[in-house]
Design an enzyme around this catalytic site. Structure first.
Site, PDB file in Angstrom:
ATOM      1  N   HIS A   1      19.348  41.576 -51.665  1.00 54.76           N
ATOM      2  CA  HIS A   1      19.855  42.138 -50.319  1.00 54.76           C
ATOM      3  C   HIS A   1      21.241  42.371 -50.242  1.00 54.76           C
ATOM      4  CE1 HIS A   1      20.872  37.872 -49.477  1.00 54.76           C
ATOM      5  NE2 HIS A   1      21.571  38.186 -48.536  1.00 54.76           N
TER       6      HIS A   1
HETATM    7  C1  UD1 Z   1      23.788  38.612 -43.578  1.00 54.38           C
HETATM    8  C2  UD1 Z   1      25.034  37.803 -44.092  1.00 54.38           C
HETATM    9  C3  UD1 Z   1      24.693  37.245 -45.493  1.00 54.38           C
HETATM   10  C4  UD1 Z   1      23.446  36.433 -45.478  1.00 54.38           C
HETATM   11  C5  UD1 Z   1      22.420  37.300 -44.844  1.00 54.38           C
HETATM   12  C6  UD1 Z   1      20.936  36.804 -44.990  1.00 54.38           C
HETATM   13  C7  UD1 Z   1      27.185  38.668 -43.579  1.00 54.38           C
HETATM   14  C8  UD1 Z   1      28.434  39.170 -43.849  1.00 54.38           C
HETATM   15  N1  UD1 Z   1      26.298  38.534 -44.431  1.00 54.38           N
HETATM   16  O1  UD1 Z   1      23.671  39.649 -44.570  1.00 54.38           O
HETATM   17  O2  UD1 Z   1      25.635  36.487 -45.973  1.00 54.38           O
HETATM   18  O3  UD1 Z   1      23.050  36.154 -47.028  1.00 54.38           O
HETATM   19  O4  UD1 Z   1      22.859  37.734 -43.546  1.00 54.38           O
HETATM   20  O5  UD1 Z   1      20.097  37.518 -44.654  1.00 54.38           O
HETATM   21  O6  UD1 Z   1      27.358  38.104 -42.380  1.00 54.38           O
HETATM   22  N2  UD1 Z   1      18.793  44.464 -40.255  1.00 54.38           N
HETATM   23  C9  UD1 Z   1      17.588  44.568 -39.561  1.00 54.38           C
HETATM   24  N3  UD1 Z   1      17.351  43.668 -39.073  1.00 54.38           N
HETATM   25  C10 UD1 Z   1      17.973  42.367 -38.913  1.00 54.38           C
HETATM   26  C11 UD1 Z   1      19.183  42.512 -39.338  1.00 54.38           C
HETATM   27  C12 UD1 Z   1      19.519  43.230 -40.194  1.00 54.38           C
HETATM   28  O7  UD1 Z   1      16.958  45.520 -39.927  1.00 54.38           O
HETATM   29  O8  UD1 Z   1      17.590  41.470 -38.025  1.00 54.38           O
HETATM   30  C13 UD1 Z   1      19.332  45.586 -41.309  1.00 54.38           C
HETATM   31  C14 UD1 Z   1      20.128  46.466 -40.631  1.00 54.38           C
HETATM   32  O9  UD1 Z   1      19.832  47.683 -41.227  1.00 54.38           O
HETATM   33  C15 UD1 Z   1      21.491  45.941 -40.845  1.00 54.38           C
HETATM   34  C16 UD1 Z   1      21.407  45.581 -42.199  1.00 54.38           C
HETATM   35  O10 UD1 Z   1      20.333  44.806 -42.454  1.00 54.38           O
HETATM   36  O11 UD1 Z   1      22.548  46.983 -40.860  1.00 54.38           O
HETATM   37  C17 UD1 Z   1      22.338  44.389 -42.690  1.00 54.38           C
HETATM   38  O12 UD1 Z   1      22.442  43.472 -41.686  1.00 54.38           O
HETATM   39  P1  UD1 Z   1      23.636  42.146 -41.656  1.00 54.38           P
HETATM   40  O13 UD1 Z   1      23.241  41.284 -40.629  1.00 54.38           O
HETATM   41  O14 UD1 Z   1      24.936  43.211 -41.256  1.00 54.38           O
HETATM   42  O15 UD1 Z   1      23.658  41.811 -43.162  1.00 54.38           O
HETATM   43  P2  UD1 Z   1      22.684  41.039 -44.114  1.00 54.38           P
HETATM   44  O16 UD1 Z   1      22.506  41.838 -45.505  1.00 54.38           O
HETATM   45  O17 UD1 Z   1      21.638  40.696 -43.507  1.00 54.38           O
END
Ligand code: UD1
Length: 362
Positions: free
Chosen positions: A207
């Site tokens: 991820h």
């Molecule tokens: C975040 C953390 C990472 C952690 C990870 C655990 C930061 C910088 N990164 O990364 O350290 O290891 O969480 O999972 O804070 N999305 C969904 N549903 C959700 C959340 C996210 O669909 O509930 C999708 C969206 O398209 C979003 C993308 O995932 O843009 C990334 O989500 P984000 O929370 O920005 O970062 P993670 O990759 O989850």
């Protein structure tokens, strides 16, 4: 103690690793309030976990959702600041290295509220990772640094942080595992549902933005998974983070039949999947710890790790096929060593004791 502790979380791993701390605070009658930024909001990444672990739902939701780093971090700061203003907590407790962690710590320190950082001192020394920046900044401005190991403490001392601010507690991931593995084995039917047997499959996850946000990198991730399926002669089970699923579709990347894509699985299913895997391939920090604790051989598909304590059973292979193949040969020839370097499962109690001593007269 009249004033409350404010715990701020936002993502799946923060919720899981703070669960033991919340239980320990409750046991000691230390009042706390749980604030959720909703950086993670999907059922599988959030709601289901709280339900399965019988955790109280957050007292306050900030509903920030997804977005670019600056916007997301800014939104959390703005909203959490208002909450801190109103409730005037005695201390703010954050975990790890997410945008939520940084935003909450920054907002608190500017209001002169002391900050406790759980899982402080981890360093990958890879400054292209947003998490590395977040954890360095949070450590710098925290008053109580709860470090999981001596290595983590040394990292902080090298950066000029006073030793008196650091407390070696072990990692709450150990507490979480001890508290949750039995529930997981009882409740989860993920093996039956997917017709999986003990050591009959490879578990893979990816991820990290550097692995999944760029098409050519994501193609390489899939190639490593495919080649390992061939070499190990077992199928790959690939529970997919929403971010990865989105990009696989966007880039129209074909996934071969030997790789079984699952949607994001909940935490209990994930624990069972790790526990019974023949091999784990992952770029997740939490999985590095959990695979190590559940005594599974692991390959980290990154070029660095902030968890050197796991290296006796964790090979850093990046997306390099040759390194991955050699690592598998190594695991077959040598018995991996799994120590107790992440703690004994009493991290939450130790953290709570420190908080109690500091806050009892407030
Ligand atoms: C975040 C953390 C990472 C952690 C990870 C655990 C930061 C910088 N990164 O990364 O350290 O290891 O969480 O999972 O804070 N999305 C969904 N549903 C959700 C959340 C996210 O669909 O509930 C999708 C969206 O398209 C979003 C993308 O995932 O843009 C990334 O989500 P984000 O929370 O920005 O970062 P993670 O990759 O989850």
């Amino acid at each position: 103690m009249k004033k409350r502790v404010a715990i701020v979380i936002g993502t799946r791993p923060e919720l899981i690793k703070m669960a033991p701390v919340m239980r320990a605070l409750k046991k000691r009658d230390i009042p706390f309030i749980l604030i959720h930024s909703n950086q993670h909001y999907s059922k599988e990444l959030d709601e289901n976990i709280a339900k399965n672990l019988k955790l109280k739902t957050a007292d306050i939701h900030l509903h920030v959702g997804s977005g670019p780093h600056g916007a997301q971090t800014g939104r959390i700061m703005e909203r959490v600041e208002q909450v801190f203003h109103k409730m005037k907590p005695a201390l703010v407790l954050v975990h790890g290295d997410t945008n939520t962690t940084l935003a909450a710590a920054l907002a608190a320190v500017k209001l002169h509220i002391p900050v406790g950082h759980v899982e402080a001192g981890l360093r990958s020394f890879d400054y292209s990772m947003p998490e590395e920046i977040n954890r360095m900044l949070v450590d710098r401005i925290s008053d109580f640094l709860f470090v999981p190991s001596v290595v983590a403490q040394k990292n902080l001392l090298k950066e000029g942080i006073q030793k008196s601010k650091t407390y070696i507690t072990g990692n709450t991931v150990v507490d979480a595992l001890l508290q949750h593995t039995t529930i997981a084995e009882k409740q989860s039917s993920v093996l039956q549902k997917n017709k999986l047997e003990h050591e009959g499959y490879i578990l893979a996850t990816a991820h990290r933005p550097e692995n999944v946000d760029d098409k050519s990198q994501l193609v390489r991730v899939i190639r490593v998974f495919r080649e390992m399926a061939i070499q190990v002669k077992k199928p790959v089970i690939f529970p997919c983070h929403p971010r990865t699923l989105l990009n696989l579709r966007k880039f129209k990347i074909a996934v071969p039949k030997t790789i079984h894509l699952l949607g994001p699985v909940d935490y209990l299913d994930m624990l069972v999947l790790i526990r019974h895997a023949a091999l784990v391939l992952s770029d997740s920090g939490g999985l590095q710890e959990e695979a190590y604790l559940l005594k599974r051989p692991l390959m980290t598909i990154r070029t660095s790790t902030e968890r050197p304590e796991t290296l006796s059973a964790n090979k850093i292979v990046g997306l390099d096929l040759k390194k991955a193949k050699n690592a598998w040969i190594f695991f077959q020839k040598h018995k991996a060593v799994w120590g107790q370097s992440l703690g004994k499962g009493d991290a939450a109690e130790k953290i709570t004791e420190v908080l109690w001593q500091k806050l009892k007269n407030k």
